[in-house]
Design a protein around this motif. Sequence first.
Motif, mmCIF file in Angstrom:
data_model
loop_
_atom_site.group_PDB
_atom_site.id
_atom_site.type_symbol
_atom_site.label_atom_id
_atom_site.label_comp_id
_atom_site.label_asym_id
_atom_site.label_seq_id
_atom_site.Cartn_x
_atom_site.Cartn_y
_atom_site.Cartn_z
ATOM 1 N N TYR A 1 1.643 5.427 -12.371
ATOM 2 C CA TYR A 1 0.276 5.375 -11.838
ATOM 3 C C TYR A 1 0.074 4.113 -11.009
ATOM 4 C CZ TYR A 1 -4.769 4.227 -12.264
ATOM 5 O OH TYR A 1 -6.078 3.837 -12.026
ATOM 6 N N HIS A 2 0.548 2.998 -11.527
ATOM 7 C CA HIS A 2 0.482 1.712 -10.828
ATOM 8 C C HIS A 2 1.166 1.796 -9.471
ATOM 9 C CE1 HIS A 2 3.303 -1.727 -10.120
ATOM 10 N NE2 HIS A 2 2.209 -2.443 -10.091
ATOM 11 N N ASP A 3 2.313 2.478 -9.402
ATOM 12 C CA ASP A 3 3.022 2.654 -8.131
ATOM 13 C C ASP A 3 2.209 3.495 -7.154
ATOM 14 O OD1 ASP A 3 5.394 1.188 -8.450
ATOM 15 O OD2 ASP A 3 6.590 2.832 -7.645
ATOM 16 N N GLN A 4 1.604 4.562 -7.662
ATOM 17 C CA GLN A 4 0.804 5.425 -6.789
ATOM 18 C C GLN A 4 -0.427 4.686 -6.280
ATOM 19 O OE1 GLN A 4 -2.412 6.958 -7.283
ATOM 20 N NE2 GLN A 4 -2.209 7.998 -5.290
ATOM 21 N N GLN A 5 -1.014 3.848 -7.108
ATOM 22 C CA GLN A 5 -2.180 3.080 -6.683
ATOM 23 C C GLN A 5 -1.824 2.079 -5.585
ATOM 24 O OE1 GLN A 5 -5.719 3.404 -8.349
ATOM 25 N NE2 GLN A 5 -4.516 5.265 -8.108
ATOM 26 N N HIS A 6 -0.571 1.626 -5.574
ATOM 27 C CA HIS A 6 -0.075 0.780 -4.485
ATOM 28 C C HIS A 6 0.305 1.601 -3.251
ATOM 29 C CE1 HIS A 6 0.146 -3.324 -5.944
ATOM 30 N NE2 HIS A 6 0.720 -2.961 -7.067
ATOM 31 N N HIS A 7 0.237 2.931 -3.357
ATOM 32 C CA HIS A 7 0.717 3.843 -2.315
ATOM 33 C C HIS A 7 2.212 3.700 -2.060
ATOM 34 C CE1 HIS A 7 -3.686 3.973 -0.770
ATOM 35 N NE2 HIS A 7 -3.459 4.944 -1.646
ATOM 36 N N ALA A 8 2.938 3.295 -3.111
ATOM 37 C CA ALA A 8 4.400 3.241 -3.014
ATOM 38 C C ALA A 8 4.997 4.632 -3.130
ATOM 39 C CB ALA A 8 4.967 2.339 -4.108
ATOM 40 N N ILE A 9 4.307 5.533 -3.847
ATOM 41 C CA ILE A 9 4.741 6.922 -3.937
ATOM 42 C C ILE A 9 3.589 7.828 -3.520
ATOM 43 C CG2 ILE A 9 6.453 6.450 -5.729
ATOM 44 C CD1 ILE A 9 4.495 7.600 -7.780
ATOM 45 N N LEU A 10 3.930 8.901 -2.829
ATOM 46 C CA LEU A 10 2.980 9.927 -2.406
ATOM 47 C C LEU A 10 1.721 9.351 -1.772
ATOM 48 C CD1 LEU A 10 3.378 12.092 -5.631
ATOM 49 C CD2 LEU A 10 4.525 12.436 -3.435
ATOM 50 N N PRO A 11 1.881 8.488 -0.769
ATOM 51 C CA PRO A 11 0.726 7.781 -0.202
ATOM 52 C C PRO A 11 -0.276 8.677 0.522
ATOM 53 C CG PRO A 11 2.675 7.412 1.141
ATOM 54 C CD PRO A 11 3.143 8.116 -0.101
ATOM 55 N N LYS A 12 0.158 9.853 0.956
ATOM 56 C CA LYS A 12 -0.734 10.723 1.722
ATOM 57 C C LYS A 12 -1.126 11.978 0.947
ATOM 58 C CE LYS A 12 1.177 9.165 6.148
ATOM 59 N NZ LYS A 12 1.839 9.576 7.420
ATOM 60 N N SER A 13 -0.782 12.050 -0.301
ATOM 61 C CA SER A 13 -1.036 13.252 -1.094
ATOM 62 C C SER A 13 -2.389 13.178 -1.793
ATOM 63 C CB SER A 13 0.072 13.442 -2.138
ATOM 64 O OG SER A 13 -0.247 14.487 -3.020
ATOM 65 N N LYS A 14 -3.309 14.077 -1.419
ATOM 66 C CA LYS A 14 -4.607 14.141 -2.077
ATOM 67 C C LYS A 14 -4.463 14.663 -3.505
ATOM 68 C CE LYS A 14 -7.407 14.696 2.108
ATOM 69 N NZ LYS A 14 -8.380 15.562 2.830
ATOM 70 N N ALA A 15 -3.463 15.531 -3.706
ATOM 71 C CA ALA A 15 -3.222 16.052 -5.055
ATOM 72 C C ALA A 15 -2.787 14.927 -5.992
ATOM 73 C CB ALA A 15 -2.157 17.143 -5.010
ATOM 74 N N ARG B 1 5.246 -1.722 -1.790
ATOM 75 C CA ARG B 1 5.365 -0.340 -1.314
ATOM 76 C C ARG B 1 6.721 0.283 -1.642
ATOM 77 N NH1 ARG B 1 1.674 1.664 2.441
ATOM 78 N NH2 ARG B 1 -0.356 0.713 2.050
ATOM 79 N N ILE B 2 7.602 -0.458 -2.306
ATOM 80 C CA ILE B 2 8.898 0.101 -2.687
ATOM 81 C C ILE B 2 8.713 0.938 -3.952
ATOM 82 C CG2 ILE B 2 11.257 -0.408 -3.419
ATOM 83 C CD1 ILE B 2 11.007 -3.084 -1.927
ATOM 84 N N PRO B 3 9.080 2.227 -3.934
ATOM 85 C CA PRO B 3 8.939 3.056 -5.140
ATOM 86 C C PRO B 3 9.733 2.486 -6.309
ATOM 87 C CG PRO B 3 9.383 4.416 -3.210
ATOM 88 C CD PRO B 3 9.592 2.997 -2.788
ATOM 89 N N PHE B 4 9.210 2.674 -7.505
ATOM 90 C CA PHE B 4 9.839 2.091 -8.697
ATOM 91 C C PHE B 4 11.279 2.531 -8.872
ATOM 92 C CE2 PHE B 4 8.259 6.148 -10.168
ATOM 93 C CZ PHE B 4 9.192 6.583 -11.095
ATOM 94 N N TYR B 5 11.598 3.755 -8.445
ATOM 95 C CA TYR B 5 12.964 4.259 -8.635
ATOM 96 C C TYR B 5 13.948 3.715 -7.609
ATOM 97 C CZ TYR B 5 10.858 7.715 -5.418
ATOM 98 O OH TYR B 5 10.167 8.328 -4.386
ATOM 99 N N ARG B 6 13.463 2.959 -6.620
ATOM 100 C CA ARG B 6 14.353 2.357 -5.629
ATOM 101 C C ARG B 6 14.563 0.856 -5.856
ATOM 102 N NH1 ARG B 6 14.066 4.536 0.414
ATOM 103 N NH2 ARG B 6 16.218 3.832 0.158
ATOM 104 N N LEU B 7 13.864 0.282 -6.820
ATOM 105 C CA LEU B 7 13.967 -1.159 -7.055
ATOM 106 C C LEU B 7 15.387 -1.610 -7.413
ATOM 107 C CD1 LEU B 7 10.591 -1.757 -8.929
ATOM 108 C CD2 LEU B 7 11.160 -2.412 -6.581
ATOM 109 N N PRO B 8 16.123 -0.901 -8.304
ATOM 110 C CA PRO B 8 17.511 -1.317 -8.577
ATOM 111 C C PRO B 8 18.387 -1.268 -7.331
ATOM 112 C CG PRO B 8 16.723 0.187 -10.271
ATOM 113 C CD PRO B 8 15.711 0.213 -9.171
ATOM 114 N N GLU B 9 18.113 -0.308 -6.469
ATOM 115 C CA GLU B 9 18.858 -0.185 -5.208
ATOM 116 C C GLU B 9 18.640 -1.410 -4.325
ATOM 117 O OE1 GLU B 9 18.697 2.782 -1.281
ATOM 118 O OE2 GLU B 9 17.561 3.272 -3.101
#
Length: 343
Positions: free
Chosen positions: A83-97, A289-297
């Motif tokens: 949720y924290h990532d989505q609030q940063h618009h790191a994931i699904l930034p344009k998705s109203k759903a 804006r980096i998604p949480f699943y890309r941080l280790p990368e």
Amino acid sequence: MSIGQAAADSFIRGSVSRSGPELILATKPYAVDSTARSWWYILSTTVLLAAAVAGTLLAPHPLLKLGASVLSGLLLLRMFVIYHDQQHHAILPKSKAAEGFMWVFGILSLSPSSIWRASHNHHHNHNSKIKGSHIGSFPIMTREHFEKARKPARWLYLFMRHPLTILFGYLTVFLHGMCLRPFAMKPREHWDCFISLLVHACIAGFLIRFAGWQAWLLTQILPHFIASAIGSYFFYAQHNFPDVAFYDKSGWTYDRAALESSSYLKMGPVMAWFSANIGYHHIHHLNARIPFYRLPEVLQAIPELRNPKVTTLNPLEIYRCLRLKVWDVKQQKMVALNDPELG
């Protein structure tokens, strides 16, 4: 790692090590989410959380119900970081759903979107500043300021940083700090905080009325207690650790605040999964804006980020973080109130 890669990394760390805007720019290619991957993590975690919650009510044995309750708390923690990532618009930034789905989750998790975004964005923009960093974070006083403060101010400061305040984050950080206080201060702006309190109370009443006190404790109270306590400590330790640095206005820069005032909270793969990689906090603060699943990368790809200030969940490390109280300007470090060097 190949010899060529090692040589390249050594070269970057040496004469042309990047910093400032150049380093932030180097993270930009990773600040792109995968729509399918983001939705998979959201929906799969939601299904697991729903199943765990159902287990607190339907499991055939009390120990299984307790296990489901603990699992619910850990999954609630994971979902909160997503949720924290989505609030940063790191994931699904344009998705109203996604926006609508996460708005509902914010209500259910006692972290409504209006106050979360306002306080957390302020935190990112003022992280490590001696003045102005208290909004959305644990307060910081210099030794001199603390010694000159009146007793009520000292008491409040120490209360907000007390280990029990962090442990009972369910009450102190979320119910009070994220819901009750914001609504009381600005009801029109934070009306969703009232909705969150109302929904939480209705769920409690429903569980007690139709399933009993045990179900209420295992389905609502314990999961929220676990998620809030761990989350509150993570947030504390990632900016309050022995090697942390704080700055006045003249010494503050965004990248320094990320790399010198945000820790890499190192943990095992299981806890890293339940915390959705929030331990890579120095990278998150460098580019939210980096998604949480890309941080280790990112950690592997950018050499300048591989030597962060580290803390762990080792009990001794937890003690070292929790004992820190004030910023000593002369020593340029956080110290305990009984530090022998305070004189």
